[in-house]
Design a protein around this motif. Structure first.
Motif, short mmCIF file in Angstrom:
data_model
loop_
_atom_site.label_atom_id
_atom_site.label_comp_id
_atom_site.label_asym_id
_atom_site.label_seq_id
_atom_site.Cartn_x
_atom_site.Cartn_y
_atom_site.Cartn_z
N LEU A 1 0.82 -1.21 0.00
CA LEU A 1 0.00 0.00 0.00
C LEU A 1 0.86 1.26 0.00
CD1 LEU A 1 -2.69 -1.24 2.52
CD2 LEU A 1 -3.17 -0.53 0.17
N LEU A 2 1.88 1.30 0.84
CA LEU A 2 2.76 2.47 0.89
C LEU A 2 3.47 2.66 -0.44
CD1 LEU A 2 4.11 1.87 4.47
CD2 LEU A 2 2.75 3.84 3.76
N GLN A 3 3.92 1.57 -1.04
CA GLN A 3 4.54 1.65 -2.35
C GLN A 3 3.55 2.20 -3.38
OE1 GLN A 3 6.90 -1.78 -4.20
NE2 GLN A 3 4.92 -1.99 -5.21
N SER A 4 2.34 1.66 -3.39
CA SER A 4 1.34 2.07 -4.37
C SER A 4 0.92 3.52 -4.20
CB SER A 4 0.11 1.16 -4.28
OG SER A 4 0.45 -0.19 -4.50
N ILE A 5 0.73 3.93 -2.95
CA ILE A 5 0.35 5.32 -2.68
C ILE A 5 1.47 6.27 -3.10
CG2 ILE A 5 -0.21 6.97 -0.85
CD1 ILE A 5 -1.43 4.49 0.67
N SER A 6 2.70 5.88 -2.81
CA SER A 6 3.84 6.74 -3.13
C SER A 6 4.02 6.92 -4.63
CB SER A 6 5.12 6.17 -2.51
OG SER A 6 5.05 6.15 -1.10
N VAL A 7 3.91 5.83 -5.39
CA VAL A 7 4.12 5.96 -6.84
C VAL A 7 2.98 6.73 -7.50
CG1 VAL A 7 5.54 3.89 -6.96
CG2 VAL A 7 3.09 3.71 -7.37
N LYS A 8 1.85 6.85 -6.80
CA LYS A 8 0.76 7.69 -7.29
C LYS A 8 0.93 9.15 -6.85
CE LYS A 8 -2.81 4.07 -7.37
NZ LYS A 8 -3.29 4.25 -8.75
N THR A 9 2.00 9.42 -6.10
CA THR A 9 2.27 10.77 -5.60
C THR A 9 3.44 11.34 -6.39
OG1 THR A 9 1.56 10.06 -3.40
CG2 THR A 9 2.78 12.13 -3.54
N LEU A 10 3.20 12.42 -7.11
CA LEU A 10 4.20 12.99 -8.00
C LEU A 10 5.49 13.30 -7.25
CD1 LEU A 10 4.75 13.98 -10.89
CD2 LEU A 10 3.94 16.25 -10.15
N GLY A 11 6.62 12.81 -7.78
CA GLY A 11 7.92 13.16 -7.23
C GLY A 11 8.39 12.32 -6.07
N ILE A 12 7.71 11.21 -5.75
CA ILE A 12 8.10 10.38 -4.61
C ILE A 12 8.59 9.03 -5.09
CG2 ILE A 12 7.32 9.24 -2.49
CD1 ILE A 12 7.46 12.27 -2.26
N GLN A 13 9.72 8.60 -4.57
CA GLN A 13 10.24 7.25 -4.81
C GLN A 13 10.28 6.51 -3.48
OE1 GLN A 13 14.32 6.90 -5.96
NE2 GLN A 13 14.23 4.69 -6.14
N ILE B 1 2.20 11.84 2.51
CA ILE B 1 3.51 11.45 1.97
C ILE B 1 4.11 12.58 1.15
CG2 ILE B 1 4.62 9.88 0.33
CD1 ILE B 1 2.67 7.71 1.33
N ALA B 2 3.29 13.29 0.37
CA ALA B 2 3.80 14.44 -0.40
C ALA B 2 4.36 15.51 0.53
CB ALA B 2 2.70 15.01 -1.27
N GLY B 3 3.70 15.73 1.65
CA GLY B 3 4.18 16.71 2.62
C GLY B 3 5.53 16.32 3.19
N MET B 4 5.71 15.02 3.45
CA MET B 4 7.01 14.56 3.94
C MET B 4 8.09 14.71 2.87
SD MET B 4 7.04 13.86 7.06
CE MET B 4 8.62 13.02 7.12
N GLY B 5 7.71 14.52 1.62
CA GLY B 5 8.67 14.72 0.54
C GLY B 5 9.15 16.16 0.48
N LYS B 6 8.25 17.10 0.68
CA LYS B 6 8.63 18.52 0.69
C LYS B 6 9.55 18.83 1.87
CE LYS B 6 4.40 20.09 -1.62
NZ LYS B 6 3.14 20.87 -1.46
N LYS B 7 9.24 18.23 3.03
CA LYS B 7 10.11 18.46 4.20
C LYS B 7 11.50 17.89 3.95
CE LYS B 7 6.42 18.47 7.67
NZ LYS B 7 5.86 17.78 8.86
#
Length: 395
Positions: A57-69, A382-388
């Motif tokens: 789930l975390l993998q799937s949610i992340s790949v659906k989030t622009l800019g997250i690996q 997750i996108a918010g954590m990517g920005k941080k």
């Protein structure tokens, strides 16, 4: 038809997969996108369906989030887990007990944090009765050393067996600025430890229908899926099965083992059950997460002591009876207004009556409709954590 049990079976993936790096090794540098790496930490790599599902789930949610690996640190070699992170030198020692296994996991955690831009505790009871305090402290402390932001998503907190354990976890939770829990009891536990109530975004599996469409069984047979991992429920389950069989409420009973604990217990129930009117088959979780989802989503009813056997059934509108062997199971029923016994050891006749009602009533088509909302909430987190992570200037 669900394939019969086979030890270490290898089956085709239940959904097409893109071409990805090796399932269990770090991706080749040439294949890495210029995205923000987030390392996810949990009870991954233990061949437990619920924990492997969190990784998926975390993998799937992340790949659906622009800019997250995503990096699912220590993930099992399930077909669907194409973004796992392992150190080749430590991979073979990952599941070893004792000091050697602990050292292999710890080194892997440190390297993952050093190479990622953020760390997230992802899914499960990571701050509670059976959680590892040294593991939680290690992730928080190493993240601080490398100046990586750290968060927790879809986790449980508490119950704590002693005030000392509560105080120890309170120190960890205070060092995690962003926390989203999965039930109301955890909201109260975190608020009691930190003085601030976290968001309750519910369990990660609540987003599953927005991520994966299960393959339904082609026939119209009525199937009762049974997945039990504790011997204390064997007599009650056998009483349920005897009643269901005598009244011909289903055509098939499928015994499913979703982790190593379930193999012996569910197997013993299958051997002790002597059906007169129903067919019997068995299934063992092998290397496909979505194959288990297909099985549960196709059931007429599920009887289980596994929380994620119950949650997956619920989100696909399959009636479920959950044995509440620990508080988080009763909290799931209560938070979602689901009927059923909530005692740790319910009476046989109460369980028989409840399963009968579920089978007679049947599933409610499209009763669960919140998956897209949960997916959006998890993606935003997750996108918010990517920005941080980017703002820290981490390499």
């Amino acid at each position: 038809m669900i394939k019969p049990q086979a030890d270490a079976s290898l089956g085709a993936a239940s959904n097409p997969r893109p071409v990805e790096p090796s399932l269990c090794d770090e991706p080749h540098p040439a294949l890495i996108r210029r995205d923000t790496r987030i390392a996810f930490f949990g009870f991954y790599g233990r061949h437990n369906f619920g924990d492997d599902l969190f990784g998926y789930l975390l993998q799937s949610i992340s790949v659906k989030t622009l800019g997250i690996q995503p990096w699912i640190v220590g993930a099992s070699c399930a077909q669907e887990l194409t973004h796992s992170f392992h150190l080749p030198v430590a991979k073979s020692l990952w599941a070893r007990p004792g000091a050697i296994g602990a050292a292999a996991r710890s080194v892997t955690y440190v390297v993952a944090i050093s190479r990622a831009k953020a760390a997230i505790f992802g899914g499960g009871s990571l701050f509670g009765a059976n959680a590892s305090l040294p593991f939680a402290r290690l992730i928080v402390n190493v993240s601080r050393w490398f100046n990586r932001p750290v968060a927790a998503l879809g986790v449980s907190a508490g119950p704590f067996a002693t005030p000392e354990r509560r105080d120890a976890f309170a120190g960890v939770l205070k060092d995690i600025p962003s926390i989203a829990v999965r039930d109301e009891a955890s909201v109260r536990a975190v608020a009691g430890c930190t003085g601030s109530a976290p968001a309750n975004l519910k369990d990660l599996a609540f987003a599953l229908p927005a991520i994966y469409t299960p393959k339904r069984r082609p026939d119209d047979s009525r199937t009762l899926v049974v997945s039990i991992h504790l011997r204390q429920y064997m007599d009650t389950v056998l009483a349920i099965l005897a009643d269901v069989d005598s009244r011909r409420l289903v055509d098939e009973v499928l015994f499913a083992s979703l982790d190593e604990e379930s193999v012996a217990v569910t197997g013993d129930i299958a051997r002790l059950f002597s059906p007169s009117n129903v067919s019997v088959s068995r299934f063992r979780y092998g290397d496909s997460i979505t194959e288990v989802v297909d099985l549960l989503a196709s059931a007429t009813c599920v009887v289980t002591s596994k929380l994620h056997g119950a949650i997956v059934s619920f989100v696909y509108d399959v009636p479920v009876m959950l044995f509440c062997y620990q508080p988080k199971c009763a909290e799931f029923l209560r938070d979602n207004a689901l009927a059923g016994p909530r005692e740790t050891q319910p009476l046989n006749h109460d369980c028989i009556r409840h399963v009968t009602e579920l089978l007679v009533r049947g599933r409610h088509e499209q009763g669960y409709s919140s998956a897209e909302w949960h997916l959006d909430q998890f993606r935003d987190f997750i996108a918010g954590m990517g920005k941080k992570g980017n703002s820290t200037g981490a390499a």
